[in-house]
Design a protein around this motif. Structure first.
Motif, short mmCIF file in Angstrom:
data_model
loop_
_atom_site.label_atom_id
_atom_site.label_comp_id
_atom_site.label_asym_id
_atom_site.label_seq_id
_atom_site.Cartn_x
_atom_site.Cartn_y
_atom_site.Cartn_z
N SER A 266 0.79 -1.23 0.00
CA SER A 266 0.00 0.00 0.00
C SER A 266 0.82 1.28 0.00
O SER A 266 0.30 2.34 -0.33
N VAL A 268 1.51 2.61 2.65
CA VAL A 268 1.10 3.20 3.94
C VAL A 268 1.92 2.54 5.04
O VAL A 268 1.91 1.31 5.17
N THR A 269 2.63 3.35 5.81
CA THR A 269 3.47 2.79 6.86
C THR A 269 3.04 3.27 8.24
O THR A 269 2.43 4.34 8.36
N THR A 328 2.08 -7.19 6.76
CA THR A 328 3.03 -6.07 6.78
C THR A 328 4.38 -6.55 6.28
O THR A 328 4.67 -7.76 6.26
N GLU A 337 5.16 -1.50 6.52
CA GLU A 337 4.22 -1.09 5.49
C GLU A 337 3.07 -2.11 5.45
O GLU A 337 3.30 -3.31 5.54
N VAL A 358 -6.85 0.24 2.82
CA VAL A 358 -5.80 0.71 3.73
C VAL A 358 -5.46 2.16 3.37
O VAL A 358 -5.33 3.03 4.23
N ARG A 359 -5.37 2.44 2.07
CA ARG A 359 -5.05 3.81 1.62
C ARG A 359 -6.17 4.78 1.97
O ARG A 359 -5.93 5.91 2.37
N TRP A 361 -8.29 4.46 4.42
CA TRP A 361 -8.21 4.65 5.88
C TRP A 361 -7.11 5.64 6.22
O TRP A 361 -7.30 6.56 7.03
N ASP A 362 -5.96 5.46 5.59
CA ASP A 362 -4.81 6.34 5.86
C ASP A 362 -5.16 7.78 5.51
O ASP A 362 -4.85 8.71 6.24
N ARG A 363 -5.85 7.98 4.40
CA ARG A 363 -6.15 9.34 3.93
C ARG A 363 -7.25 9.99 4.77
O ARG A 363 -7.15 11.14 5.16
N ARG A 366 -7.51 7.62 9.53
CA ARG A 366 -6.45 7.17 10.44
C ARG A 366 -6.28 8.10 11.63
O ARG A 366 -6.06 7.65 12.75
N HIS A 414 0.33 6.53 -4.39
CA HIS A 414 1.27 6.00 -3.41
C HIS A 414 2.46 5.43 -4.14
O HIS A 414 2.33 4.87 -5.22
#
Ligand SMILES: C[S@@+](CC[C@H](N)C(=O)[O-])C[C@H]1O[C@@H](n2cnc3c(N)ncnc32)[C@H](O)[C@@H]1O
Length: 420
Positions: A266, A268-269, A328, A337, A358-359, A361-363, A366, A414
């Motif tokens: 993703s 996303v870390t 991960t 990640e 996941v992206r 959520w991150d954007r 999170r 990403h």
């Protein structure tokens, strides 16, 4: 050691426990702090050493035939978390569901002699112990009741607070009926295999969460017990668990582990120690096939979810003949990640679907305050329910709704590759 020395060291350990709960951020109010400083926990755990009685850990009371705990004195940090969620004040009438004695004594300290505390347990041994310990510790004013809490305890209702200290899968109507106007239910509610302690208040015909916190509890027994559906993928070593609903065509997954897994990453870390408790809640909202993955490594390497340098998490999703789970890989010294591994003919696509979420959520979610939960009567029509995930239980429909975001649904570029 003399009795006096024992008492002195119990008092010291009790203050140390309270200090730790305050400095750890578990206790946030003077009322809860005063209760932990006052109630002698060792009197509710006579079989263990003073050090164990005052550790921030559970004290085992009873296990079932498989060795699984069915009764414990809960860990102090979890008790503090729920007591803070309850926002108890002097004079309140409180029902505690799931007894042990200690938590009821903490509640009795906070509500004071003008309040009323009833504690109910389904297990006669637990009730006998709780009654004896409460008497010894000077809290005989707590009412101790043997019953299945599915029906609440109507004799002492209504309650300003109902504090559920056992893992629930649903909210039985009796709890809502026995809640006083303006009352609050604090309950560890399991939704799709994930438990959150919710502080729920009534709004008209439904309940709305004021807070949701990560926790773990022993499972409810009796009429409210609920078992997950397990779909075994390889012997008893690898299984998918469905806690709410089941797969329409589970046989489509037969043999799914035979192929090589596909991976997607993703970009996303997170810090290794950073919590990401809202991610599974977002996944279950966005991915209709959300379930959890169970892997038993006691009989050797199951060949699934064993990853070099990374970790897997039990959060998974199924689409027809394929599934994928969250995993991960290391991203520098202290970060990892998020990605996913997928199995089956469309395993790669399902893994990408997890990565997309996941992206998202991150954007969008999170860093926010997380979702709110609502609990509605079972016959509430769809168009009345708030937007979000709807989980239909036995007595209720539970929704998970997320705060609005400014520009929802836009893809975020990403750097990481996919489908490796
Ligand atoms: C974690 S323990 C309670 C801990 C306790 N509140 C304390 O002082 O730390 C959970 C309890 O819930 C009880 N329980 C499980 N199902 C129940 C039910 N349907 N009705 C009442 N009690 C139940 C179990 O017997 C167990 O003793």
């Amino acid at each position: 050691m003399t009795d006096n020395t024992d008492q002195a060291s119990a008092a010291e350990l009790r203050q140390e426990l309270a200090d730790g709960l305050v400095s750890g951020g578990h206790i946030t109010s003077p009322e809860v702090e005063a209760a932990f400083r006052a109630v002698p926990r060792h009197l509710f755990a006579p079989g263990v050493s003073l050090e164990e009685a005052y550790a921030d850990d559970i004290v085992a009371v009873k296990r079932d035939e498989h060795g699984v705990y069915i009764s414990t004195i809960s860990a102090p940090n979890i008790q503090a978390l729920q007591l803070e969620q309850a926002e108890l004040t002097p004079g309140m009438r409180v029902l505690e569901i799931g007894s042990g004695g200690y938590n009821a004594a903490l509640i009795a300290e906070i509500v004071g002699p003008g309040g009323e505390v009833t504690t109910v347990d389904i297990d006669p041994d637990v009730i006998d112990r709780a009654a004896m310990f409460l008497e010894t510790a000077g809290y005989s004013r707590v009412r101790v009741v043997l019953a299945d809490a599915e029906g609440g305890v109507p004799e002492s209702a209504p309650y300003d607070r109902i504090l559920v200290t056992v893992g629930a899968w649903d909210i039985p109507p009796a709890w809502i009926d026995q809640l006083a106007e303006g009352g609050r239910i604090v309950v560890p509610l399991r939704v799709k295999g994930v438990t959150r302690s919710l502080a729920l208040e009534r709004e008209g015909d439904h309940l709305v969460s004021r807070s949701q916190r990560v926790c773990g509890f022993v499972k409810m027994q009796g009429a409210g017990a609920h078992d997950e559906h397990l779909w075994l993928l390889r012997g008893t070593q690898v299984a998918l668990r469905f806690d709410d609903g089941n797969l329409a065509e589970p046989h489509k997954l037969n043999g799914v582990l035979a192929g090589t897994p596909a991976a997607a990453w993703s970009g996303v870390t997170v810090e290794r120690t950073e919590p990401f408790a809202n991610l599974p809640l977002w996944m279950m909202t966005a991915l209709p096939g959300y379930c959890t993955l169970a892997v038993d490594t006691s009989d050797g390497d199951p060949g699934v979810a064993v990853e070099e340098g990374g970790r897997w998490f039990p959060f998974a999703t199924v689409e027809g003949d394929s599934f994928a789970y969250l995993s991960t890989r290391p991203a520098g010294e202290s970060r990892v990640e998020f990605g996913a591994h997928g199995y089956g003919p469309r395993g790669g696509q399902v893994a990408k679907a997890i990565v997309e979420q996941v992206r998202r959520w991150d954007r969008d979610y999170r860093r926010g305050r997380g979702p709110s939960f609502t609990v509605w009567p079972i016959d509430t029509p769809e168009d009345v329910l708030p937007e979000g995930a709807v989980i239909t239980k036995r007595h209720t429909r539970v929704t998970i709704s997320w705060p609005e975001v400014e520009a929802p649904g836009q893809a975020v570029p990403h750097p990481s590759s996919e489908g490796e």
